[in-house]
Scaffold this motif. Structure first.
Motif, short mmCIF file in Angstrom:
data_model
loop_
_atom_site.label_atom_id
_atom_site.label_comp_id
_atom_site.label_asym_id
_atom_site.label_seq_id
_atom_site.Cartn_x
_atom_site.Cartn_y
_atom_site.Cartn_z
N HIS A 103 -4.85 2.66 -1.38
CA HIS A 103 -4.93 1.43 -2.15
C HIS A 103 -6.05 1.54 -3.18
O HIS A 103 -7.05 2.22 -2.95
CB HIS A 103 -5.25 0.24 -1.24
CG HIS A 103 -4.19 -0.04 -0.21
ND1 HIS A 103 -4.09 0.67 0.96
CD2 HIS A 103 -3.19 -0.94 -0.18
CE1 HIS A 103 -3.08 0.20 1.67
NE2 HIS A 103 -2.51 -0.78 1.00
N LEU A 149 -1.61 -12.80 -1.86
CA LEU A 149 -3.03 -12.63 -1.55
C LEU A 149 -3.92 -13.04 -2.72
O LEU A 149 -5.14 -12.93 -2.64
CB LEU A 149 -3.32 -11.17 -1.16
CG LEU A 149 -2.68 -10.67 0.16
CD1 LEU A 149 -2.93 -9.18 0.36
CD2 LEU A 149 -3.23 -11.44 1.37
N ASP A 171 5.03 -4.07 -0.03
CA ASP A 171 3.72 -4.25 0.61
C ASP A 171 3.75 -5.26 1.74
O ASP A 171 2.77 -5.98 1.97
CB ASP A 171 2.64 -4.61 -0.41
CG ASP A 171 1.22 -4.47 0.17
OD1 ASP A 171 1.04 -3.63 1.08
OD2 ASP A 171 0.32 -5.21 -0.25
N HIS A 226 3.95 -1.44 4.72
CA HIS A 226 3.24 -1.15 5.98
C HIS A 226 4.13 -1.55 7.15
O HIS A 226 4.30 -2.75 7.40
CB HIS A 226 1.96 -1.98 6.07
CG HIS A 226 0.96 -1.71 4.99
ND1 HIS A 226 -0.23 -1.06 5.22
CD2 HIS A 226 0.96 -2.02 3.67
CE1 HIS A 226 -0.92 -0.99 4.08
NE2 HIS A 226 -0.22 -1.56 3.13
N LEU A 236 -7.89 -10.71 0.52
CA LEU A 236 -7.69 -9.38 1.12
C LEU A 236 -8.57 -9.07 2.33
O LEU A 236 -8.06 -8.80 3.43
CB LEU A 236 -7.86 -8.30 0.05
CG LEU A 236 -7.72 -6.86 0.58
CD1 LEU A 236 -6.35 -6.64 1.19
CD2 LEU A 236 -7.98 -5.87 -0.55
N GLU A 277 -7.30 -3.65 -6.04
CA GLU A 277 -6.39 -4.76 -5.72
C GLU A 277 -7.08 -6.10 -5.98
O GLU A 277 -6.49 -6.98 -6.59
CB GLU A 277 -5.95 -4.62 -4.26
CG GLU A 277 -4.97 -5.68 -3.79
CD GLU A 277 -4.53 -5.45 -2.34
OE1 GLU A 277 -5.03 -4.49 -1.71
OE2 GLU A 277 -3.70 -6.23 -1.85
N THR A 282 -4.52 -8.43 10.15
CA THR A 282 -3.93 -7.09 10.09
C THR A 282 -4.57 -6.14 11.09
O THR A 282 -3.86 -5.45 11.84
CB THR A 282 -4.11 -6.55 8.65
OG1 THR A 282 -3.54 -7.52 7.78
CG2 THR A 282 -3.42 -5.23 8.46
N ARG A 335 -6.80 4.91 4.04
CA ARG A 335 -6.39 3.53 3.74
C ARG A 335 -6.86 3.08 2.36
O ARG A 335 -6.07 2.70 1.52
CB ARG A 335 -6.95 2.58 4.80
CG ARG A 335 -6.52 1.17 4.55
CD ARG A 335 -6.94 0.17 5.61
NE ARG A 335 -5.90 -0.82 5.68
CZ ARG A 335 -5.21 -1.14 6.76
NH1 ARG A 335 -5.47 -0.59 7.91
NH2 ARG A 335 -4.24 -2.02 6.70
N PHE A 336 -8.16 3.14 2.13
CA PHE A 336 -8.77 2.92 0.82
C PHE A 336 -10.25 3.20 0.92
O PHE A 336 -10.79 3.39 2.02
CB PHE A 336 -8.45 1.55 0.21
CG PHE A 336 -8.99 0.30 0.87
CD1 PHE A 336 -9.37 0.27 2.21
CD2 PHE A 336 -9.12 -0.88 0.12
CE1 PHE A 336 -9.84 -0.91 2.78
CE2 PHE A 336 -9.59 -2.05 0.68
CZ PHE A 336 -9.95 -2.06 2.01
N TRP A 349 -8.01 -11.39 5.24
CA TRP A 349 -6.64 -11.17 5.75
C TRP A 349 -6.59 -9.90 6.60
O TRP A 349 -5.99 -9.89 7.68
CB TRP A 349 -5.70 -11.10 4.54
CG TRP A 349 -4.27 -10.82 4.86
CD1 TRP A 349 -3.32 -11.73 5.21
CD2 TRP A 349 -3.62 -9.55 4.83
NE1 TRP A 349 -2.12 -11.10 5.41
CE2 TRP A 349 -2.28 -9.76 5.18
CE3 TRP A 349 -4.05 -8.24 4.53
CZ2 TRP A 349 -1.36 -8.72 5.25
CZ3 TRP A 349 -3.14 -7.22 4.61
CH2 TRP A 349 -1.81 -7.45 4.96
N LEU A 350 -7.25 -8.84 6.11
CA LEU A 350 -7.28 -7.59 6.90
C LEU A 350 -7.96 -7.82 8.24
O LEU A 350 -7.44 -7.45 9.29
CB LEU A 350 -8.04 -6.49 6.12
CG LEU A 350 -7.31 -5.84 4.94
CD1 LEU A 350 -8.27 -4.93 4.17
CD2 LEU A 350 -6.09 -5.04 5.39
N1 GUN Z 1 -6.06 -2.58 1.14
C1 GUN Z 1 -6.39 -1.85 2.20
N2 GUN Z 1 -5.53 -2.02 3.22
C2 GUN Z 1 -4.62 -2.89 2.78
C3 GUN Z 1 -3.46 -3.46 3.39
O1 GUN Z 1 -3.10 -3.21 4.53
N3 GUN Z 1 -2.76 -4.32 2.60
C4 GUN Z 1 -3.11 -4.61 1.33
N4 GUN Z 1 -2.37 -5.45 0.62
N5 GUN Z 1 -4.19 -4.09 0.76
C5 GUN Z 1 -4.94 -3.24 1.47
#
Ligand code: GUN
Ligand code: ZN
Length: 440
Positions: free
Chosen positions: A233, A301, A325, A80, A94, A236, A102, A205-206, A97-98
């Motif tokens: 994604h 993470l 990543d 990213h 995750l 995760e 982020t 994004r997901f 953190w987002l």
């Molecule tokens: N899942 C959705 N967005 C992200 C991201 O920016 N980073 C990570 N590691 N997982 C995500």
């Protein structure tokens, strides 16, 4: 053969001729202790033992790297660029953190000037780390995509990227709509896809940040540009799986959410894919869709231990590449990334062979990006993307590599002890992008 405007690099040349997860690793690698790579007009013309190749190129300008290794440039298949500034953000899993680091940072990319500044810094980092191609996430803002494509075009580096599509569960300023995400993605693909070394990557994004309708719109963009890529994604963290099950109650599993929107096919690049069911693994393989393994991020993470052996056996050959990543990942270095892939495999009871690790970081990532005919290995006709690695870059490396008796062992020492300091030269389409000893 005319040597006009051809150049050559001479050193210990390593490349791949087969899949080390299928044949034995040493059979998959080609190595010349005194090798040479001949390049002209950005393309590799010849590779082999210097004594065999050079007589056909009288008068050619040869640059010699006595102890160094010449390898295909690294391909980072999941990174990213807008997260460069939030790398190493403390103490979050995750979703936290987002939301905490982020998303606030990504909001800044509506400013084209800011996006250009970070895009240039990002490409500098790739070059310093020997990464010559990458599949990159931008933000939801079209300006962020143009900034990266413009900067990459100016350098001649091979980049795939695209506009993030997010129509829910994100702050205002980071969301779009089904229609705007479709329109903007199409406009960007029309402008940039296939231009020089640039590829459009459709980028929902997901599933947690897209409605089913938006995922369908992503499928429609991909239908309009079928040789573009798709990146997203998947699987995760376990919290994320629960969220997806709540948001898509009719889906069989996470992959099915994407499959229902027509997103599971060759050219799809699913980031992480840690907590897969057997059905998902089989469906990925049957569809020919690829996976990005992002080990530094998975450890940082606390996401889980990727099942490389489950995806890459001699019968289950899902394309797998390596992604840094950043900024969930903690390094731009593909060597550092291989190091953490090794440690994750160890925790799963498997010792990742160095040839397999280097393969994942080059051909593997190129396969996920459907680019093995262009990059990933050193072969006549491929684009001249290559790196020169210095096994004496640090005192400990010099000591350790001095004791290595095989090229595999040198590669292993490099992936366990190496990082950006090891990269002496990065060459992209025949042009020097980075030269450590003059730039440093
Ligand atoms: N899942 C959705 N967005 C992200 C991201 O920016 N980073 C990570 N590691 N997982 C995500
Ligand atoms: Zn990511």
């Amino acid at each position: 053969m005319s040597s006009d405007d051809a150049t050559a690099l001479r050193g210990q040349v390593v490349t791949f001729i087969d899949d080390p997860f299928v044949v034995s690793p040493t059979d998959a690698m080609q190595f010349w202790s005194d090798g040479v790579v001949v390049m002209r007009s950005g393309i590799i013309e010849a590779v082999g033992a210097a004594d065999d190749v050079l007589p056909a190129w009288p008068g050619i300008q040869v640059e010699r790297f006595a102890d160094d290794l010449i390898l295909p440039g690294f391909a980072d298949c999941h990174v990213h660029y807008p997260q460069l500034g939030v790398i190493a953000s403390y103490g979050a899993r995750l979703f936290h953190w987002l939301n905490t680091y982020t998303f606030p940072e990504e909001l800044k990319f509506s400013d084209p000037q800011y996006a250009s500044t970070i895009a240039e810094r990002f490409l500098d980092e790739l070059a310093r780390n020997g990464t010559t191609s990458a599949c990159v996430y931008a933000t939801v803002h079209t300006t962020s995509v143009s900034a990266l494509f413009e900067a990459a075009e100016a350098r001649g580096i091979r980049i795939a990227t695209g506009k993030m599509m997010m129509d829910r569960n994100a702050p205002p300023g980071l969301t779009d709509t089904v229609q705007s995400s479709y329109d903007e993605s199409i406009a960007l693909a029309r402008m940039w896809h296939g231009r020089g070394r640039l590829t459009y990557a459709v980028s929902p994004r997901f599933a947690p940040t897209s409605t089913a309708e938006q995922l369908e719109a992503a499928g429609a963009v991909w239908d309009a540009y079928p040789d573009a890529l798709l990146q997203t994604h998947m699987s995760e963290q376990t919290d994320e799986l629960k969220t997806v099950a709540d948001l898509f109650p009719n889906a069989r599993d996470y992959l099915d959410v994407y499959a229902s929107a027509g997103l599971v096919r060759p050219g799809a690049n699913f980031g992480h894919a840690i907590h897969l069911t057997d059905r998902e693994r089989d469906a990925l393989r049957d569809a020919g869709a690829g996976v990005s393994h992002c080990p530094t991020s998975n450890l940082f993470l606390g996401s889980g231990l990727f099942d490389l052996a489950g995806l890459r056996t001699d019968t289950d050959t899902v394309p797998v590449g390596l992604g840094t990543d950043v900024g969930g990942g903690t390094s731009f270095s593909m060597l550092a990334t291989m190091q953490d892939a090794y440690k994750i495999a160890q925790l799963r009871g498997i010792s990742l062979h160095p040839i397999c690790a280097f393969y994942l970081a080059t051909v593997g990532s190129a396969a996920v990006m459907c680019m093995t005919d262009k990059v990933g290995s050193l072969e006549p006709g491929r684009e001249a993307d290559l790196i020169v690695l210095d096994p004496n870059a640090t005192p400990v490396l010099a000591e350790r590599c001095g004791r290595a008796e095989t090229i595999s062992d040198v590669l292993f020492a490099l992936m366990i002890l190496g990082d950006d300091r090891v990269v002496r030269r990065t060459v992209s389409a025949g042009k020097t992008l980075y030269a450590r000893d003059t730039t440093a």
